[in-house]
Design an enzyme around this catalytic site. Structure first.
Site, short mmCIF file in Angstrom:
data_model
loop_
_atom_site.label_atom_id
_atom_site.label_comp_id
_atom_site.label_asym_id
_atom_site.label_seq_id
_atom_site.Cartn_x
_atom_site.Cartn_y
_atom_site.Cartn_z
N THR A 117 7.49 37.78 22.92
CA THR A 117 8.86 38.12 23.30
C THR A 117 9.71 38.45 22.08
O THR A 117 9.49 37.92 20.98
CB THR A 117 9.50 36.94 24.05
OG1 THR A 117 10.91 37.16 24.16
CG2 THR A 117 9.32 35.63 23.32
N TYR A 141 12.17 28.53 23.78
CA TYR A 141 11.27 29.52 24.39
C TYR A 141 10.69 30.44 23.32
O TYR A 141 9.47 30.62 23.23
CB TYR A 141 12.06 30.31 25.45
CG TYR A 141 11.31 31.52 25.95
CD1 TYR A 141 10.12 31.38 26.64
CD2 TYR A 141 11.79 32.81 25.71
CE1 TYR A 141 9.42 32.49 27.08
CE2 TYR A 141 11.11 33.91 26.16
CZ TYR A 141 9.92 33.75 26.84
OH TYR A 141 9.24 34.85 27.27
N1 UFG Z 1 23.32 37.06 31.88
C1 UFG Z 1 24.57 36.84 32.41
N2 UFG Z 1 24.64 36.20 33.63
C2 UFG Z 1 23.53 35.80 34.32
C3 UFG Z 1 22.25 36.05 33.76
C4 UFG Z 1 22.20 36.67 32.53
O1 UFG Z 1 25.58 37.17 31.82
O2 UFG Z 1 23.66 35.22 35.40
C5 UFG Z 1 23.25 37.72 30.57
C6 UFG Z 1 22.57 36.85 29.53
O3 UFG Z 1 23.52 36.04 28.89
C7 UFG Z 1 21.96 37.90 28.62
C8 UFG Z 1 21.63 39.05 29.56
O4 UFG Z 1 22.41 38.85 30.72
O5 UFG Z 1 22.92 38.35 27.72
C9 UFG Z 1 20.17 39.06 29.96
O6 UFG Z 1 19.83 37.75 30.41
P1 UFG Z 1 18.47 37.43 31.18
O7 UFG Z 1 18.51 36.01 31.57
O8 UFG Z 1 18.24 38.46 32.23
O9 UFG Z 1 17.39 37.70 30.05
P2 UFG Z 1 17.26 37.01 28.62
O10 UFG Z 1 17.72 38.04 27.64
O11 UFG Z 1 17.87 35.68 28.53
O12 UFG Z 1 15.72 36.72 28.56
C10 UFG Z 1 14.79 37.62 29.06
C11 UFG Z 1 13.54 36.87 29.51
C12 UFG Z 1 12.85 36.28 28.34
C13 UFG Z 1 12.67 37.28 27.26
C14 UFG Z 1 13.99 37.87 26.91
C15 UFG Z 1 13.98 38.87 25.83
O13 UFG Z 1 13.90 35.85 30.41
O14 UFG Z 1 11.59 35.84 28.78
O15 UFG Z 1 14.51 38.50 28.06
O16 UFG Z 1 15.35 39.23 25.56
F1 UFG Z 1 12.16 36.73 26.15
#
Ligand code: UFG
Length: 327
Positions: A117, A141
């Site tokens: 990731t 993670y």
């Molecule tokens: N976000 C919100 N509200 C929500 C969910 C997410 O504002 O309800 C924001 C998060 O803060 C982030 C963006 O949207 O800025 C993307 O969040 P996600 O939870 O969709 O994804 P992440 O970036 O946290 O993580 C995902 C996968 C991981 C991977 C990562 C790489 O879950 O496994 O992408 O960036 F490693």
């Protein structure tokens, strides 16, 4: 037929990978504990229920199917949860992977494709990340995935294990034919949560943080379509079978989208309003994660074809409307 052992084949990315493997002439053998996966997503090859920490079960599956390679997707993957309960991530992602890698080596299998990731990179201000960028994860993670990369490196040197490691950016979208799609419980990812809010299945999306150092104050991510992502895995598998050795590849598009931009695009695709509220930052979130994938394009011949934001939201929306979320 060549068998490929696919851990996490009942999950979101793993199930799409199984479809791509089958289309490429392999038999995907899903190994999944069903803790976060779905048995009805296993449609493209045999299913073996099991946990990565169950070494005897793994050995039996290796003996039965004699796979030419392992594709390892099974993992816990929620950044926020990893900050609250890190032990879960070290146990499942690191100890589970070590068990699997050891079983793979002892079964004489030397081809291993691993889902890593971009969360292994951590914060690097305004840099387009490449595979040489220093890995400084800021959440458990990312740290757990980086540890597995190190294990693979060590097994390469000691036991001749060849690995292709893919560092994903944010995966989105779903199978255009609607056979499989994204389905997490609880859902934590931005696009499916937003679609649930649009559809009235939750009151609103909460934007996690509006005070980041980005043009509109919200986090920026690089989104890649799950079908493009799994195509790269098939190319990575072929790379290993061709004897090209271990390699790391980033998989993203190089285009960053802020949370607010994703909301705007979802409104445009669905033609519906997006109920949202602004909330505090979520622990462990990086400000900006954007990749170039020039290495994957140049060396693997990878060519993403569905990774526009519009297409990813359209495919996710079509899947959402099949009602799988309602089960
Ligand atoms: N976000 C919100 N509200 C929500 C969910 C997410 O504002 O309800 C924001 C998060 O803060 C982030 C963006 O949207 O800025 C993307 O969040 P996600 O939870 O969709 O994804 P992440 O970036 O946290 O993580 C995902 C996968 C991981 C991977 C990562 C790489 O879950 O496994 O992408 O960036 F490693």
């Amino acid at each position: 037929m060549k068998n490929v052992l696919v851990t996490g084949g009942a999950g979101y990315i793993g199930s799409h990978a199984c479809k791509a493997l089958k289309q490429a002439g392999f038999t995907p053998v899903t190994y999944d504990s069903l803790v976060t996966g779905w048995e009805d997503a296993v449609k493209f090859g045999p299913f073996e229920k099991g946990d990565l920490l169950d070494r005897a079960r793994l050995d039996a599956v290796f003996a039965q199917y004699k796979p030419v390679a392992v594709m390892h997707f099974a993992a816990l993957s929620q950044v926020g949860e990893s900050m609250k309960i890190p032990a879960l991530y070290w146990k499942n992602n690191v100890m589970g992977s070590l068990n699997l890698i050891e079983a793979t080596a002892e079964a004489g299998v030397t081809n291993f494709v691993f889902s890593s990731t971009c969360a292994t990179y951590g914060e690097h201000d305004n840099v387009v990340l490449n595979e040489m960028t220093e890995q400084l994860p800021i959440n458990a993670y990312g740290a757990s995935k980086r540890a597995v990369e190190d294990i693979l490196d060590n097994f390469g040197a000691a036991h001749g294990m060849n690995s292709v490691i893919f560092r994903y950016f944010n995966v989105a979208g779903g199978d255009p034919e609607g056979e499989v799609g994204e389905h997490h419980r609880p859902e934590t990812h931005l696009i499916p949560i937003m679609l649930e809010a649009i559809d009235g299945k939750r009151p609103a999306l909460t934007i996690f943080g509006t005070d980041y150092d980005t043009p509109d104050g919200t986090c920026i991510r690089d989104y890649v379509h799950v079908c493009d992502l799994v195509d790269a895995h098939v190319l990575g598998l072929q790379w290993l079978l061709d004897g090209k050795g271990s390699r790391v590849f980033n998989l993203g598009t190089g285009d960053g989208f802020s949370v607010r931009e994703v909301i705007d695009q979802s409104r445009a695709v669905t033609n519906k309003s997006v109920p949202y509220e602004e909330g505090p930052r979520r622990a462990g979130d990086c400000t900006k994660l954007v990749s170039g994938s020039t290495r994957a394009e140049a060396e693997l011949g990878w060519m993403p074809t569905r990774s526009t934001m519009k297409q990813m939201i359209e495919d996710a929306w079509n899947w959402h409307r099949t009602g799988h979320y309602d089960k």
